[in-house]
Design an enzyme around this catalytic site. Structure first.
Site, PDB file in Angstrom:
ATOM      1  N   SER A   1       4.782   7.650   2.270  1.00 11.70           N
ATOM      2  CA  SER A   1       3.515   8.523   2.505  1.00 11.70           C
ATOM      3  C   SER A   1       2.288   7.513   3.371  1.00 11.70           C
ATOM      4  O   SER A   1       1.776   8.032   3.810  1.00 11.70           O
ATOM      5  CB  SER A   1       3.232   9.035   1.306  1.00 11.70           C
ATOM      6  OG  SER A   1       2.849   7.441   0.104  1.00 11.70           O
TER       7      SER A   1
ATOM      8  N   HIS B   1       0.736  -0.881   0.305  1.00 11.90           N
ATOM      9  CA  HIS B   1       0.262  -0.339  -0.143  1.00 11.90           C
ATOM     10  C   HIS B   1       1.123   0.812  -0.449  1.00 11.90           C
ATOM     11  O   HIS B   1       0.204   2.590  -0.269  1.00 11.90           O
ATOM     12  CB  HIS B   1      -0.926  -0.268   1.051  1.00 11.90           C
ATOM     13  CG  HIS B   1      -1.846  -1.197   1.000  1.00 11.90           C
ATOM     14  ND1 HIS B   1      -3.704  -0.507   0.983  1.00 11.90           N
ATOM     15  CD2 HIS B   1      -2.001  -2.436   1.305  1.00 11.90           C
ATOM     16  CE1 HIS B   1      -4.162  -1.631   0.942  1.00 11.90           C
ATOM     17  NE2 HIS B   1      -3.027  -2.951   0.679  1.00 11.90           N
ATOM     18  N   ASP B   2       2.204   1.367   0.006  1.00 11.45           N
ATOM     19  CA  ASP B   2       2.692   2.483  -0.147  1.00 11.45           C
ATOM     20  C   ASP B   2       4.188   2.475  -0.774  1.00 11.45           C
ATOM     21  O   ASP B   2       4.111   3.890  -1.181  1.00 11.45           O
ATOM     22  CB  ASP B   2       3.500   2.162   1.134  1.00 11.45           C
ATOM     23  CG  ASP B   2       4.812   3.391   1.455  1.00 11.45           C
ATOM     24  OD1 ASP B   2       4.537   4.225   1.512  1.00 11.45           O
ATOM     25  OD2 ASP B   2       5.498   3.540   1.623  1.00 11.45           O
TER      26      ASP B   2
ATOM     27  N   HIS C   1      -0.775 -14.319   0.409  1.00  9.05           N
ATOM     28  CA  HIS C   1      -2.303 -14.441   1.327  1.00  9.05           C
ATOM     29  C   HIS C   1      -2.286 -15.506   2.481  1.00  9.05           C
ATOM     30  O   HIS C   1      -3.104 -16.101   2.801  1.00  9.05           O
ATOM     31  CB  HIS C   1      -3.198 -14.002   0.198  1.00  9.05           C
ATOM     32  CG  HIS C   1      -2.960 -13.226  -0.851  1.00  9.05           C
ATOM     33  ND1 HIS C   1      -4.323 -13.376  -1.596  1.00  9.05           N
ATOM     34  CD2 HIS C   1      -2.581 -11.872  -0.413  1.00  9.05           C
ATOM     35  CE1 HIS C   1      -4.441 -11.969  -2.032  1.00  9.05           C
ATOM     36  NE2 HIS C   1      -2.889 -11.017  -1.048  1.00  9.05           N
TER      37      HIS C   1
ATOM     38  N   ASP D   1      -6.917 -19.015   3.636  1.00  5.03           N
ATOM     39  CA  ASP D   1      -6.074 -20.532   3.400  1.00  5.03           C
ATOM     40  C   ASP D   1      -6.330 -21.013   5.138  1.00  5.03           C
ATOM     41  O   ASP D   1      -6.694 -20.435   5.943  1.00  5.03           O
ATOM     42  CB  ASP D   1      -4.554 -20.213   3.328  1.00  5.03           C
ATOM     43  CG  ASP D   1      -3.967 -20.669   3.426  1.00  5.03           C
ATOM     44  OD1 ASP D   1      -4.004 -20.241   5.319  1.00  5.03           O
ATOM     45  OD2 ASP D   1      -2.441 -20.903   3.727  1.00  5.03           O
TER      46      ASP D   1
ATOM     47  N   THR E   1      -4.504 -21.876   7.416  1.00  5.62           N
ATOM     48  CA  THR E   1      -3.186 -21.732   8.280  1.00  5.62           C
ATOM     49  C   THR E   1      -2.931 -20.390   8.071  1.00  5.62           C
ATOM     50  O   THR E   1      -1.581 -19.811   7.584  1.00  5.62           O
ATOM     51  CB  THR E   1      -2.439 -22.993   8.069  1.00  5.62           C
ATOM     52  OG1 THR E   1      -1.978 -22.861   6.734  1.00  5.62           O
ATOM     53  CG2 THR E   1      -2.200 -24.494   8.085  1.00  5.62           C
TER      54      THR E   1
ATOM     55  N   ASP F   1       2.998 -20.718   4.631  1.00  8.91           N
ATOM     56  CA  ASP F   1       2.749 -22.359   4.010  1.00  8.91           C
ATOM     57  C   ASP F   1       2.407 -21.448   2.204  1.00  8.91           C
ATOM     58  O   ASP F   1       2.084 -20.379   2.025  1.00  8.91           O
ATOM     59  CB  ASP F   1       2.373 -23.113   4.625  1.00  8.91           C
ATOM     60  CG  ASP F   1       1.218 -23.259   4.575  1.00  8.91           C
ATOM     61  OD1 ASP F   1       0.470 -22.846   4.329  1.00  8.91           O
ATOM     62  OD2 ASP F   1       0.432 -23.948   5.652  1.00  8.91           O
TER      63      ASP F   1
END
Length: 225
Positions: free
Chosen positions: A69, A59-60, A172, A190, A192, A197
């Site tokens: 920012s 996001h930066d 993710h 997921d 876990t 992993d």
């Protein structure tokens, strides 16, 4: 992307480097050793703060530059950055406490967070970026509702191939969605979410993940990736 977790290290040329494991590089200011110790404690267990720290660099970086920012302007409060307010406040606090750059603390914290997640790789964290108090343009973040072509195009503009995008999606594995669908807030991408992993890939493809972003579903079935 509002519910995405990414790590975009080394997008900016750096003046020095700090290898978190096993020891500090002689060329890096010693303050980063103290920063690392506090962050390791904060991110132990690969929970919410670790997840947010891994997500913050994307996001930066993707909408402007890795310039800090995100935490130096109003960016973190925007809808496109929903869910990052807590970690943004902590990142800014660490930057002030240790008198280190905002852009650097965002990237450094992500590297520590990834390393603190079980099975997470040990990443060399680069420091020496220039901070900016100029906010990125509004609505310049890719969205989880975007098409595959639009998502790949946004990354291609930053020099990332489709294979690079797939690799980045691996973060993710340690992500929990809150704002993509508020009615299902708290569901992980997921099974876990505290382990770094590869189950995210198979579970997204098979449709067995607790929750999947629309963009992840589309990417998992697109011939470009």
């Amino acid at each position: 992307m509002p519910s995405y977790t990414f790590i975009l290290l080394a997008l900016i040329a750096s003046t020095s480097a700090f290898n978190i494991w096993p020891r500090q590089s002689g060329s890096c200011p010693s303050v980063w050793t103290d920063v690392a110790k506090e962050l390791q404690t904060s991110f132990a267990g690969c929970g919410k703060d670790a997840h947010g720290a891994i997500r913050a660099p994307f996001h930066d970086c993707i909408n402007n530059a890795c310039d800090g920012s995100l935490i130096l302007t109003d960016e973190c409060g925007r809808a496109e950055n929903a869910g990052l307010s807590d970690i943004c406040g902590k990142l800014k606090g660490w930057s002030t406490k240790y008198s280190v750059g905002a852009a650097d603390i965002i990237q450094f914290a992500a590297a520590v967070a990834i390393a603190e997640c079980p099975l997470g790789p040990k990443i060399k964290a680069l420091v020496g970026r220039k901070d900016s108090s100029t906010a990125a343009a509004l609505n310049s973040m890719p969205s989880s509702k975007d098409s595959v072509d639009k998502i790949l195009g946004a990354f291609s503009a930053k020099g990332f191939s489709s294979d690079d995008v797939v690799a980045l999606m691996g973060t993710h594995s340690v992500a929990v969605q809150v704002n993509d669908d508020p009615s299902q807030a708290g569901k992980s991408l997921d099974s876990t979410p505290s382990v770094y992993d590869t189950k995210f890939y198979t579970e997204t493809k098979d449709g067995t993940a607790p929750y999947s972003l629309q963009s992840d579903k589309l990417l998992s079935n697109d011939t470009q990736v």
